[in-house]
Design an enzyme around this catalytic site. Structure first.
Site, PDB file in Angstrom:
ATOM      1  N   ASP A 507      93.998  29.124  43.658  1.00  0.00           N
ATOM      2  CA  ASP A 507      94.705  28.947  44.928  1.00  0.00           C
ATOM      3  C   ASP A 507      96.196  29.190  44.760  1.00  0.00           C
ATOM      4  O   ASP A 507      96.792  28.833  43.741  1.00  0.00           O
ATOM      5  CB  ASP A 507      94.499  27.531  45.467  1.00  0.00           C
ATOM      6  CG  ASP A 507      93.039  27.246  45.797  1.00  0.00           C
ATOM      7  OD1 ASP A 507      92.248  28.212  45.849  1.00  0.00           O
ATOM      8  OD2 ASP A 507      92.697  26.065  45.997  1.00  0.00           O
ATOM      9  N   LYS A 605     102.486  16.343  52.038  1.00  0.00           N
ATOM     10  CA  LYS A 605     101.838  17.644  51.816  1.00  0.00           C
ATOM     11  C   LYS A 605     101.606  18.437  53.093  1.00  0.00           C
ATOM     12  O   LYS A 605     101.975  19.609  53.186  1.00  0.00           O
ATOM     13  CB  LYS A 605     100.509  17.453  51.074  1.00  0.00           C
ATOM     14  CG  LYS A 605      99.803  18.780  50.785  1.00  0.00           C
ATOM     15  CD  LYS A 605      98.540  18.586  49.954  1.00  0.00           C
ATOM     16  CE  LYS A 605      97.881  19.935  49.688  1.00  0.00           C
ATOM     17  NZ  LYS A 605      96.664  19.793  48.849  1.00  0.00           N
ATOM     18  N   ASP A 776      94.298  32.222  51.107  1.00  0.00           N
ATOM     19  CA  ASP A 776      95.183  31.977  49.974  1.00  0.00           C
ATOM     20  C   ASP A 776      94.404  31.429  48.775  1.00  0.00           C
ATOM     21  O   ASP A 776      94.958  30.779  47.905  1.00  0.00           O
ATOM     22  CB  ASP A 776      96.297  31.005  50.347  1.00  0.00           C
ATOM     23  CG  ASP A 776      95.779  29.648  50.803  1.00  0.00           C
ATOM     24  OD1 ASP A 776      94.548  29.506  50.977  1.00  0.00           O
ATOM     25  OD2 ASP A 776      96.594  28.724  50.984  1.00  0.00           O
TER      26      ASP A 776
END
Length: 847
Positions: A507, A605, A776
């Site tokens: 990732d 996050k 991604d």
């Protein structure tokens, strides 16, 4: 259909599957309609919504004309309905009449019953307006209760009970209600032709009037449903390679039964025609390579997942089979208003969570069923489409390589490769550590972590529900980790000869910020998202958490002094304190509560991760609340709880939000500059009435075209603000606000999509044939991971060194603008000194 496809031994099977897709889709479509009919909610069906939108205007006009004529009339008896119609806006009455009749449009109903239902809907609305005017606080409580009710009938019951408790008694004579309802139905009939009123004989002598849909209405509904059923197939994987894309109109499925599945998901045929005239060879090649990847169902994971579901095993990422229980009612709930309010709020959260659980259970059952259906095939494939930014999505829902943890774990490549050497074995181990959640350390430490647990992992593979269950079920992605355990156990047994088919995924580090940092050559942002080599992975979420913590510690100072404390000096402290004071928040107390709760990367996050994709200060607060509630659900003590019984989370996150937002700006300054520049370009194009159109480096045309809409919102207190069912018509002019808001996320999505396509084509040229890709996240077999990392780094560097996407975007915008606007087009944002060639030396660019 190509000659190769025709010759495939499973072609007949594939054609049968595509026919089954239509049948299952049709059955699901009509089942949803029948369920809506049973609930008396036909207005919410696809055809009901369209009818409601189209007919509100003529029905409103008919009511207005009736009122005007009655008001202009001379002496004489006034119609009974008139004095009730004067109590509400005609548009609201039109909406209520239409919705009430539509809720049972396809069944016969006596005129009297239908009239009373229509009048009762009007009465309920008037009752709530009176409650709002006389008891505003009780009205707010009533609306909250109505919003939690699951059916319209329940909403009506709640409204009546709450109004009566407040002393708002609204008693209309039954005969008046019949007059009102009948008149409204007559106006509906005459202005729209939706229904007719028939006189029918019932029994031997009795006659009754019925409200029934006209033949034209029923024919329209049938035609609308026939169109929708064709457009509602249950998309399945294919058992032969999907039809390759060679133009924007044909690809994926083979039979032609699936109507209009374009390469780019859009209804704009002209745009697709424009794409057909462009050289999209690189785009087609990349999408076809993804489609050509053969997969199979992982039988060991399927067996384990079915067992977990059948046994009702409780674990993360798996919905419980049982609903959560409501909190116990306080003994004094009937007399203690505060206790009653607190209980109702807690109960509403449980009801909300149970509704989400139901949806997750349905999804899980569908995934398991599809895996069962396709488990017998040696290979299955997934057709793909692009969204308008160029991002690639699997067409089949539920079971696909881009699904949730358990869906991904159920799929493995149909053809594996020998591990062959220690490097491939190392990548397999790294994948295991990553999906477990041990991914903030060096690659060597991840390998060592797995090797230290060889025996435990082998025991999990031998018996997932034995002694090792506690270990694997606590992984970040437990089902993918279980799939890894099976794979690693095979490697431990067979060594380098083991043929591994597990997708090994790497990732990107906050990939959107990686793209902005590369485009702007930002060395600070680039270092934070691992574009530069380092001994250990950089963690931008943790860095933002650290800056946030510094700010919180400054405000926790008892004397309130924040001067000279790092990032605090750039904050508008005076404005913050005024806002906190207005909301009754004491800053030192709240700061200490946050210090007691803890601020870590999980708190910050989502706010950081979504910044490149259009995150705002408002959404930042919501993300903070989500993170806090997740921690509370995991058993963390609530340091924000108030003495009045409130959990305090909203005020706590409202207090922290500006500090987190400021911390993000301190860590990723250049990205914000780039995003603001893109917004200004979009504003200029929108001022010209133009969509924003640009071409990606591999030739794909992207068009962002958010149109203004003409909308008349009809506010009814019983249904809340009816946005979805309001009249909403797309206009020709551009929506300037949405154009500006959407450009930053859409541009960066177009870049990550381009990077992926460039990677696929480079990897294909270097022998890679297995692709597990999700925007991604890049995956292939263990033996090819080294080549995959080299290709993805090289293609990323090429994207930003062999061309300048921001400069090309500016050229595209400049070509659209008039000379007057062209002079306002801002210069390119300044670039830093980041050496992009260093990306190829970074171990943690994707890791």
């Amino acid at each position: 259909m190509t000659e190769t496809a025709l010759d495939h031994p499973l072609m007949e099977t594939q054609l049968e599957l595509e026919e089954r897709m239509l049948v299952v889709g049709r059955e699901t479509f009509y089942k949803s309609i029948e369920e809506a009919k049973k609930r008396g909610e036909e207005a919410g069906t696809s055809y009901g919504v369209r009818i409601l939108k189209n007919l509100v205007v003529p029905m409103t006009g008919a009511i207005e004309d009736f009122i005007a004529k009655a008001a202009a009339g001379g002496a004489g008896r006034r119609h009974t309905a008139l004095r009730y119609m004067d109590l509400l806006d005609p548009e609201v009455i039109a909406y209520l009449t239409l919705k009430t009749i539509l809720d049972s449009i396809t069944r016969r109903e006596t005129l009297q019953r239908a009239a009373i239902r229509v009048a009762s809907a009007v009465q309920d609305e008037v009752r709530l307006e009176k409650l709002r005017d006389t008891h505003p606080e009780k009205f707010k409580l009533t609306i909250r209760q109505i919003e939690q009710a699951s059916t319209r009938r329940h909403k009506q019951r709640v409204a009546r009970i709450m109004a009566n408790r407040a002393g708002v008694n609204l008693s209309w004579p039954e005969t008046d209600k019949v007059h009102l309802g009948q008149k409204l139905i007559e106006l509906l009939r005459d202005s729209t032709g939706l229904v007719r009123i028939d006189l029918e004989t019932v029994g031997v002598k009795d006659t009754q009037y019925f409200v029934v849909a006209t033949e034209d209405t029923l024919a329209w509904i049938d035609n609308a449903n026939e169109r929708m059923e064709i457009l509602s197939p249950a998309f399945y994987p294919t058992v032969i390679p999907p039809k390759p894309w060679s133009n924007p109109f044909e690809g994926g499925y083979h039979s032609g039964l699936v109507q209009f599945l374009p390469l780019v998901k859009t209804n704009n045929r002209n745009f697709l025609e424009e794409l057909a005239n462009r050289d999209l060879s690189q785009v087609y090649a990349a999408v076809n390579a993804m489609q050509d990847t053969p997969w199979r169902v992982n039988p060991k994971v399927l067996a384990a997942l079915k067992e977990a579901w059948e046994r009702g095993v409780r674990m993360k990422n798996l919905p419980s089979r049982e609903n959560a229980e409501l909190p116990p009612k306080p003994d004094d709930i009937a007399t203690n208003e505060d206790a009653r309010k607190t209980w109702k709020k807690a109960a509403s959260l449980v009801h909300r969570d149970n509704a989400k659980l139901k949806s997750k259970r349905i999804q899980l059952r569908k995934i398991i069923q599809l895996a069962d259906d396709f488990a017998g095939y040696e290979a299955i494939y997934f057709p793909y489409q692009l969204d308008f930014r160029g991002r690639v999505y699997a067409v089949p829902m539920f079971l696909n390589p881009q699904g949730p943890d358990h869906a991904k774990a159920l799929l493995t490549f149909a053809q594996g490769k020998r591990i062959g050497d220690g490097t491939a074995a190392g990548w397999l181990a790294i994948h295991g550590a990553n999906v477990y959640g041990f991914d903030k350390v060096s690659l060597e430490e991840r390998i060592a972590w797995v090797e230290e647990r060889n025996d435990l992992i082998a025991s999990v593979a031998a018996d997932p529900y034995g002694e090792g269950f506690e270990f694997w079920s606590k992984a970040d992605k437990p089902w993918q980790f279980l799939a890894f355990c099976f794979e690693w156990a095979g490697f431990l047994t067979e060594g380098f000869d083991f043929v591994s088919s597990l997708p090994i995924a790497l990732d990107g580090s906050c990939n959107g910020l990686q793209h902005y940092s590369a485009a702007l050559r930002d060395p600070v942002g680039g270092a934070a998202v691992n574009l530069l080599p380092s001994a250990k992975p950089q963690d931008i979420y943790a860095r933002v958490a650290e800056v946030t913590l510094e700010l919180v510690q400054a405000f926790a100072c008892p004397n309130g002094s924040t001067s000279g404390t790092g990032a605090v000096t750039a904050l508008n402290v005076k404005k913050l304190r005024k806002t906190w004071e207005e909301h009754g928040i004491e800053e030192v107390d709240m700061a200490n509560r946050w210090l007691a709760f803890g601020i870590d990367r999980k708190i910050t996050k989502r706010s950081v991760m979504t910044l490149p994709y259009g995150s705002t200060q408002y959404s930042c607060r919501e993300f903070l609340e989500e993170a806090v509630r997740e921690k509370l659900s995991d058993g963390k003590p609530n340091t924000f709880a108030r003495t009045d019984g409130a959990d305090g989370v909203f005020k706590a996150t409202m207090w922290l939000q500006p500090l987190v937002w400021h911390a993000i700006g301190e860590v990723v300054k250049a990205a914000r500059v780039g995003m603001d520049w893109l917004k200004e370009c979009a504003r200029l194009a929108a001022a010209e009435g133009l969509p924003v159109t640009w071409q990606t480096p591999d030739g794909l045309l992207i068009q962002q075209s958010y149109k203004d809409t003409k909308q008349r919102r009809i506010d009814t207190h019983l249904d809340g603000r009816v946005v979805k069912l309001a009249i909403r018509e797309e206009l020709d002019q551009i929506d300037r606000r949405r154009q500006a808001q959407g450009i930053a996320p859409n541009w960066v999505h177009s870049m990550d999509a381009t990077a992926m396509r460039m990677f696929i084509n480079l990897a294909t040229a270097n022998g890679i044939r297995h692709f597990a890709l999700v925007h991604d996240s890049y995956g292939t077999v263990a033996a090819d991971v080294n080549m995959m990392t080299a290709c993805l780094k090289r293609s990323f560097v090429q994207l930003y060194t062999e061309c300048d996407p921001l400069a090309e975007f500016r050229v595209d915008i400049a070509g659209m603008l008039s000379e007057e606007r062209l002079g306002e087009l801002p210069l390119l944002p300044p670039k830093g000194e980041l050496d992009l060639s260093l990306v190829e030396q970074s171990d943690f660019f994707f890791a």
